[in-house]
Motif scaffolding. Structure first.
Motif, PDB file in Angstrom:
ATOM      1  N   ARG A  51       0.837  -1.201   0.000  1.00  7.83           N
ATOM      2  CA  ARG A  51       0.000   0.000   0.000  1.00  7.83           C
ATOM      3  C   ARG A  51       0.868   1.246   0.000  1.00  7.83           C
ATOM      4  N   LEU A  52       0.400   2.227  -0.733  1.00  8.46           N
ATOM      5  CA  LEU A  52       1.079   3.514  -0.826  1.00  8.46           C
ATOM      6  C   LEU A  52       0.096   4.587  -0.389  1.00  8.46           C
ATOM      7  N   GLN A  62      -4.800   7.026  -0.359  1.00  6.26           N
ATOM      8  CA  GLN A  62      -4.048   5.786  -0.275  1.00  6.26           C
ATOM      9  C   GLN A  62      -4.499   4.864  -1.388  1.00  6.26           C
ATOM     10  N   ALA A  63      -3.640   3.952  -1.785  1.00  6.18           N
ATOM     11  CA  ALA A  63      -3.945   3.028  -2.867  1.00  6.18           C
ATOM     12  C   ALA A  63      -3.228   1.721  -2.615  1.00  6.18           C
ATOM     13  N   SER A  64      -3.824   0.639  -3.097  1.00  7.26           N
ATOM     14  CA  SER A  64      -3.100  -0.620  -3.120  1.00  7.26           C
ATOM     15  C   SER A  64      -2.083  -0.555  -4.256  1.00  7.26           C
ATOM     16  N   LEU A  65      -0.953  -1.215  -4.044  1.00  9.07           N
ATOM     17  CA  LEU A  65       0.170  -1.120  -4.968  1.00  9.07           C
ATOM     18  C   LEU A  65       0.583  -2.503  -5.432  1.00  9.07           C
ATOM     19  N   ASN A  66       0.719  -2.665  -6.734  1.00  7.82           N
ATOM     20  CA  ASN A  66       1.342  -3.843  -7.325  1.00  7.82           C
ATOM     21  C   ASN A  66       2.410  -3.340  -8.291  1.00  7.82           C
ATOM     22  N   HIS A  74       9.093  -1.444 -15.998  1.00  7.19           N
ATOM     23  CA  HIS A  74       8.310  -1.352 -14.774  1.00  7.19           C
ATOM     24  C   HIS A  74       6.823  -1.312 -15.120  1.00  7.19           C
ATOM     25  N   ARG A  75       6.028  -1.962 -14.281  1.00  4.31           N
ATOM     26  CA  ARG A  75       4.577  -1.835 -14.360  1.00  4.31           C
ATOM     27  C   ARG A  75       4.064  -1.633 -12.947  1.00  4.31           C
ATOM     28  N   ILE A  76       3.459  -0.461 -12.710  1.00  6.38           N
ATOM     29  CA  ILE A  76       2.963  -0.108 -11.390  1.00  6.38           C
ATOM     30  C   ILE A  76       1.454   0.066 -11.483  1.00  6.38           C
ATOM     31  N   ASP A  77       0.714  -0.744 -10.734  1.00  3.05           N
ATOM     32  CA  ASP A  77      -0.738  -0.641 -10.667  1.00  3.05           C
ATOM     33  C   ASP A  77      -1.130  -0.039  -9.329  1.00  3.05           C
ATOM     34  N   LEU A  78      -1.869   1.073  -9.379  1.00  5.42           N
ATOM     35  CA  LEU A  78      -2.402   1.734  -8.198  1.00  5.42           C
ATOM     36  C   LEU A  78      -3.921   1.633  -8.247  1.00  5.42           C
ATOM     37  N   THR A  79      -4.506   1.047  -7.223  1.00  9.25           N
ATOM     38  CA  THR A  79      -5.954   0.870  -7.188  1.00  9.25           C
ATOM     39  C   THR A  79      -6.530   1.688  -6.049  1.00  9.25           C
ATOM     40  N   GLY A  80      -7.377   2.646  -6.408  1.00 11.94           N
ATOM     41  CA  GLY A  80      -8.061   3.440  -5.392  1.00 11.94           C
ATOM     42  C   GLY A  80      -7.677   4.903  -5.280  1.00 11.94           C
ATOM     43  N   VAL A 200       4.884  10.467   2.452  1.00 16.39           N
ATOM     44  CA  VAL A 200       4.617   9.244   1.702  1.00 16.39           C
ATOM     45  C   VAL A 200       4.869   8.067   2.640  1.00 16.39           C
ATOM     46  N   ARG A 201       3.905   7.157   2.699  1.00 12.51           N
ATOM     47  CA  ARG A 201       4.060   5.955   3.516  1.00 12.51           C
ATOM     48  C   ARG A 201       3.912   4.744   2.607  1.00 12.51           C
ATOM     49  N   LEU A 202       4.894   3.893   2.656  1.00 12.63           N
ATOM     50  CA  LEU A 202       4.890   2.679   1.837  1.00 12.63           C
ATOM     51  C   LEU A 202       4.969   1.467   2.744  1.00 12.63           C
ATOM     52  N   VAL A 203       3.993   0.587   2.617  1.00 12.28           N
ATOM     53  CA  VAL A 203       3.995  -0.694   3.327  1.00 12.28           C
ATOM     54  C   VAL A 203       4.065  -1.787   2.279  1.00 12.28           C
ATOM     55  N   ILE A 204       5.103  -2.602   2.332  1.00 13.67           N
ATOM     56  CA  ILE A 204       5.263  -3.716   1.404  1.00 13.67           C
ATOM     57  C   ILE A 204       4.810  -4.982   2.121  1.00 13.67           C
ATOM     58  N   GLU A 205       3.719  -5.549   1.635  1.00 13.22           N
ATOM     59  CA  GLU A 205       3.145  -6.721   2.285  1.00 13.22           C
ATOM     60  C   GLU A 205       3.681  -8.028   1.709  1.00 13.22           C
ATOM     61  N   ARG A 206       4.221  -7.972   0.514  1.00 16.52           N
ATOM     62  CA  ARG A 206       4.688  -9.201  -0.142  1.00 16.52           C
ATOM     63  C   ARG A 206       5.822  -8.870  -1.111  1.00 16.52           C
ATOM     64  N   TRP A 207       6.902  -9.591  -0.989  1.00 18.10           N
ATOM     65  CA  TRP A 207       8.033  -9.513  -1.912  1.00 18.10           C
ATOM     66  C   TRP A 207       8.128 -10.830  -2.686  1.00 18.10           C
TER      67      TRP A 207
END
Length: 210
Positions: A51-52, A62-66, A74-80, A200-207
């Motif tokens: 999440r970003l 805020q948005a979910s980040l892939n 690079h391919r960055i998907d922001l949802t929300g 800016v707050r970045l939480v990486i839930e999965r690597w």
């Protein structure tokens, strides 16, 4: 849009990994840091899920980040974000492209400039490409502080202050899972958006490393 106050409470997860436990201090943090940099710079492909969130004094989102990286692609998907539902930002040697949920398409050479031009938010994408790994931008002036394990704890670079709040263990690597990034408004230009204080707050839930 109201800023999500609970973002930093999100659980950090990673594929085949776990939140890094408290580790004893290393004997020589500086030497450990040099070895870490050498290892991390070899990583040129990944998949990140998380999440970003961004906030100014007046608004936030805020948005979910892939984020999928394959070398320089690079391919960055922001949802929300910003009520747009979904944004896809791609970058390769041909430049950058942004596509929204209604299939509107914008193009530019620089992805940061493209996102700023279309949304009004100046996201430090070039820095995040390295900060997400726990590395400073190469060939760019910086001041930094290491933690007792020889990892980046704080970094000041390109007008941004970065705090690495948590790391996640992936195999033998500790990778950042929570970052807090702040730009102080300095009035250096005549653009109020670029001069405004920004968090800016970045939480990486999965690597997933390839």
């Amino acid at each position: 849009m109201r800023y999500a106050a609970g973002l930093l409470g999100l659980t950090a997860l990673a594929a085949g990994c776990a939140t890094a436990p408290s580790l004893p201090p290393v004997e020589n943090p500086a030497a450990t840091w040099q070895a870490r940099q050498t290892e991390l710079r070899l990583i040129t492909a990944w998949k990140i899920q998380g999440r970003l969130a961004m906030r100014t004094a007046e608004e936030g989102w805020q948005a979910s980040l892939n984020w999928v990286r394959e070398g320089e692609r690079h391919r960055i998907d922001l949802t929300g974000p910003l009520g747009r539902g979904h944004l896809r930002l791609t970058r390769d040697d041909q430049g950058a492209e942004l596509r929204d949920a209604d299939q509107h398409v914008w193009r530019a050479e620089n992805p940061e400039q493209l996102l700023y031009r279309t949304t009004g938010w100046l996201v430090p994408l070039n820095g995040l490409n390295y900060w997400a790994l726990g590395l400073p931008l190469p060939d760019t002036a910086a001041s930094q502080e290491l933690d007792p394990q020889g990892r980046l704890k704080t970094l000041a670079q390109s007008g941004w202050d970065i705090r690495f709040l948590e790391y996640t263990r992936y195999g033998s690597l500790d990778l950042p899972s929570k970052l807090f990034i702040k730009r102080q408004g300095g009035g250096a230009s005549d653009n109020p958006i670029k001069d405004a204080a920004l968090e800016v707050r970045l939480v990486i839930e999965r690597w997933v490393l390839n």
